[in-house]
Design a protein around this motif. Structure first.
Motif, PDB file in Angstrom:
ATOM      1  N   LYS A   1       0.826  -1.214   0.000  1.00 36.26           N
ATOM      2  CA  LYS A   1       0.000   0.000   0.000  1.00 36.26           C
ATOM      3  C   LYS A   1       0.858   1.262   0.000  1.00 36.26           C
ATOM      4  CE  LYS A   1      -3.624  -2.189   2.697  1.00 36.26           C
ATOM      5  NZ  LYS A   1      -4.200  -2.253   4.049  1.00 36.26           N
ATOM      6  N   LEU A   2       2.010   1.197   0.678  1.00 39.64           N
ATOM      7  CA  LEU A   2       2.866   2.382   0.799  1.00 39.64           C
ATOM      8  C   LEU A   2       3.828   2.568  -0.373  1.00 39.64           C
ATOM      9  CD1 LEU A   2       3.792   2.002   4.567  1.00 39.64           C
ATOM     10  CD2 LEU A   2       2.282   3.731   3.568  1.00 39.64           C
ATOM     11  N   ASP A   3       3.926   1.571  -1.234  1.00 41.70           N
ATOM     12  CA  ASP A   3       4.906   1.602  -2.324  1.00 41.70           C
ATOM     13  C   ASP A   3       4.444   2.452  -3.505  1.00 41.70           C
ATOM     14  OD1 ASP A   3       7.190   1.038  -3.786  1.00 41.70           O
ATOM     15  OD2 ASP A   3       6.388  -0.825  -4.588  1.00 41.70           O
ATOM     16  N   HIS A   4       3.955   3.631  -3.214  1.00 39.25           N
ATOM     17  CA  HIS A   4       3.509   4.561  -4.261  1.00 39.25           C
ATOM     18  C   HIS A   4       3.788   5.981  -3.792  1.00 39.25           C
ATOM     19  CE1 HIS A   4       1.529   1.218  -6.183  1.00 39.25           C
ATOM     20  NE2 HIS A   4       0.923   0.941  -5.046  1.00 39.25           N
ATOM     21  N   GLY A   5       4.088   6.861  -4.709  1.00 40.26           N
ATOM     22  CA  GLY A   5       4.272   8.276  -4.393  1.00 40.26           C
ATOM     23  C   GLY A   5       5.446   8.547  -3.472  1.00 40.26           C
ATOM     24  N   THR A   6       5.288   9.547  -2.642  1.00 42.17           N
ATOM     25  CA  THR A   6       6.394   9.984  -1.788  1.00 42.17           C
ATOM     26  C   THR A   6       6.702   9.001  -0.667  1.00 42.17           C
ATOM     27  OG1 THR A   6       4.886  11.261  -0.413  1.00 42.17           O
ATOM     28  CG2 THR A   6       5.977  12.431  -2.212  1.00 42.17           C
ATOM     29  N   ALA A   7       5.730   8.193  -0.243  1.00 41.10           N
ATOM     30  CA  ALA A   7       5.970   7.233   0.837  1.00 41.10           C
ATOM     31  C   ALA A   7       6.992   6.173   0.431  1.00 41.10           C
ATOM     32  CB  ALA A   7       4.673   6.564   1.256  1.00 41.10           C
TER      33      ALA A   7
END
Length: 153
Positions: A126-132
């Motif tokens: 879930k966190l493997d996108h964008g700035t995260a």
């Protein structure tokens, strides 16, 4: 001649700034290893994912147990050398449980590692996108452990 080659390698490593620092693993990097876990659990990527998470858990509990025992030992004024040696070198299960509470997560006994890894991998995906994605993986793993495995009151 082998001694000269060894010396040359050491000089090159010490001259490199990356040779002196530990590179931080990002969420994206760990997630890329973990995405192969379900399809190929014994692959290098799958094992890297599991071992990173297992190492994080072991390190957190071991470090907190040691810190906790050192703090408690500093508060005791009358402690013999042998008492201190027993306390600091052989933590028991009660010490590990108290240390887990300090870590902010409690993994019950027995709890299959695959269940813990599965919860963390889902959070990483879930966190493997964008700035995260550039956030250090250790922060995401720690947050996931605290959310999924809180300690009982």
């Amino acid at each position: 001649m082998p001694g000269v080659l060894t010396l040359l390698v050491l000089v090159l490593l010490l001259g490199s700034p990356k040779g002196l620092a530990v590179e931080v693993l990002s969420i994206h990097e760990l997630a890329s290893h973990c995405e192969r876990l379900e399809a190929e659990p014994m692959s290098a990527d799958g094992q890297y994912c599991v071992r990173y998470i297992q190492g994080f858990i072991d390190g957190a509990v071991a470090t907190d147990a040691r810190v906790m025992m050192n703090v408690e030992g500093a508060q005791e004024t009358e402690e013999t050398f042998s008492d201190r040696a027993k306390r600091t070198r052989v933590p028991n299960n009660a010490d590990r449980f108290r240390a887990a509470r300090l870590a902010g997560f409690c993994l019950g006994d027995p709890l299959p590692l695959r269940n813990v890894v599965g919860a963390i991998v889902a959070d990483l995906a879930k966190l493997d996108h964008g700035t995260a994605a550039d956030t250090p993986a250790r922060e995401a793993v720690y947050k996931s452990l605290m959310e999924h495995y809180p300690c009982p009151a």
